[in-house]
Motif scaffolding. Structure first.
Motif: not given
Length: 386
Positions: A77-85, A137-156
């Motif tokens: 998840d290098v480069g895209w998973g920091c908010m998830l982490r 990522l599976e749980a966040g799919h309805p909020f636009g989460l996808a492997a390789g993409s960054w997300l914001g705090p609200y979606a988190l």
């Protein structure tokens, strides 16, 4: 190399630059580092206690070598998973508080406890681990989460809420134990945090949620409260900084998922105008964790380097977390939050209300356009415009 590293990650936090005499607050605990040269012993002891606390927090970083995420071929998840982490670290702290207590400390060189290893296992990088990056990522799919993409705090926050809901439904179907032993409540405004105005923590809504969530033997279910916020445009509005700093003094504090613009971190403490954080931007090899292996080396889940950055430089989009074990702790959180809102000089980060606001009339949108536009938009407060 060290100067370059500190430029990118922020300067190290050491005993020398911590001895200003100011208090260090870490997730609700205070460490009084004295600046009095005649009180050096106390200063060193307090700093050592702070370091023990900091290094005991679970540190979750980028990993490499895990099984592919969903249909992608990504094994890192290098480069895209920091908010998830960052979200995983905040959630891990809630689990530590629930199962081990806020006073728990890791003892390097000593056998691990099963309870501690069970917490780590839930964040393993596999679909079989409840809070893995795969399941987030599976749980966040309805909020636009996808492997390789960054997300914001609200979606988190909404992702963690959905994950908790899915975990509860799964346990009800199979009759097993829930992986997440508490309910998740997201504080938001009228338009799910998308419009202006301070979000509202509604006591009535929380009580309803907890009554549905609790076990038959419980009077009140433990609760994870998440507050996604946007506190400015390019940077945090200075009016919010005192309130933001004060949240670290709350006994219920789980810190903040946020940090640098475009590079999320996990903020866990403050001293004066400096915030201390755990940085997920370090790529480490996957480490399988099993509760039976009490001699497992878990050093990759703990960070010995304290990093800091000025609080006024953090990204204005962030999420604050609180953990309440029972109703008394929740009531205390509401009281502290209400007092903080009163002291905010008209710019509260969020407010507390006993009941939900009544729905607006259907024709409330049929306002005269000229009346609906402020006469002088520049006179509006920044927090109302966001």
């Amino acid at each position: 190399m060290r100067r370059l590293q500190e430029l990118l990650l922020g300067p190290r936090f050491t005993a020398a630059n911590a001895s200003s005499g100011s208090e260090i607050w870490v997730l609700g605990l205070c460490y009084k580092v004295s600046a009095d040269p005649n009180n050096e012993t106390l200063s060193v002891q307090a700093f050592e206690e702070f370091i023990s606390d900091f290094t005991s927090r679970i540190w979750i970083t980028y990993r490499k070598g895990f099984e592919c995420v969903g249909q992608s071929k990504l094994t890192s998840d290098v480069g895209w998973g920091c908010m998830l982490r960052s979200g995983q670290m905040l959630l891990a702290q809630a689990l530590v508080c629930h199962y081990l207590g806020r006073s728990w400390r890791r003892e390097p060189g000593q056998p691990c406890s099963q309870a501690y290893l069970q917490i780590l296992q839930t964040f393993g990088d596999s679909e079989s681990c409840p809070f893995s990056i795969h399941n987030l990522l599976e749980a966040g799919h309805p909020f636009g989460l996808a492997a390789g993409s960054w997300l914001g705090p609200y979606a988190l926050c909404r992702t963690l809420e959905a994950l908790a809901r899915a975990d509860r439904e799964q346990s009800q179907k199979k009759g097993g134990k829930r992986a997440l032993p508490f309910a998740v409540y997201v504080v938001s405004g009228e338009a799910e945090g998308e419009r202006g105005g301070a979000p509202v923590l509604c006591v009535e809504d929380v009580a309803t949620l907890c009554s549905k969530w609790r076990e038959p033997t419980e009077e009140w279910t433990p609760l994870l409260v998440l507050v996604p916020l946007v506190l400015g445009l390019d940077k945090v509005n200075p009016r919010y900084l005192p309130s933001l700093r004060a949240t670290f003094t709350f006994p219920q504090s789980l810190g903040i998922a946020g940090g640098k613009p475009g590079a999320s971190t996990y903020l866990i403490g403050v001293q004066d105008e400096q915030a201390m954080y755990l940085d997920p931007h370090e790529n480490q090899q996957v480490v399988p964790v099993t509760p039976e292996n009490l001699e497992l080396d878990t050093s990759s889940y703990h960070c010995s380097t304290v990093r800091r950055l000025p609080l006024d430089t953090i990204d204005p989009s962030l999420a604050i977390g609180f953990y309440c074990r029972d109703r008394a702790e929740f009531d205390d959180l509401c009281a502290r939050s209400s007092e903080l809102a009163k002291q905010s000089n008209g710019a509260p980060m969020f407010t507390v209300a006993e009941k939900s606001a009544p729905p607006k009339p259907a024709d409330s949108c049929n306002l005269d356009l000229e009346e609906s536009i402020p006469k002088d938009p520049s006179s509006e407060d920044d927090w109302q415009m966001l």
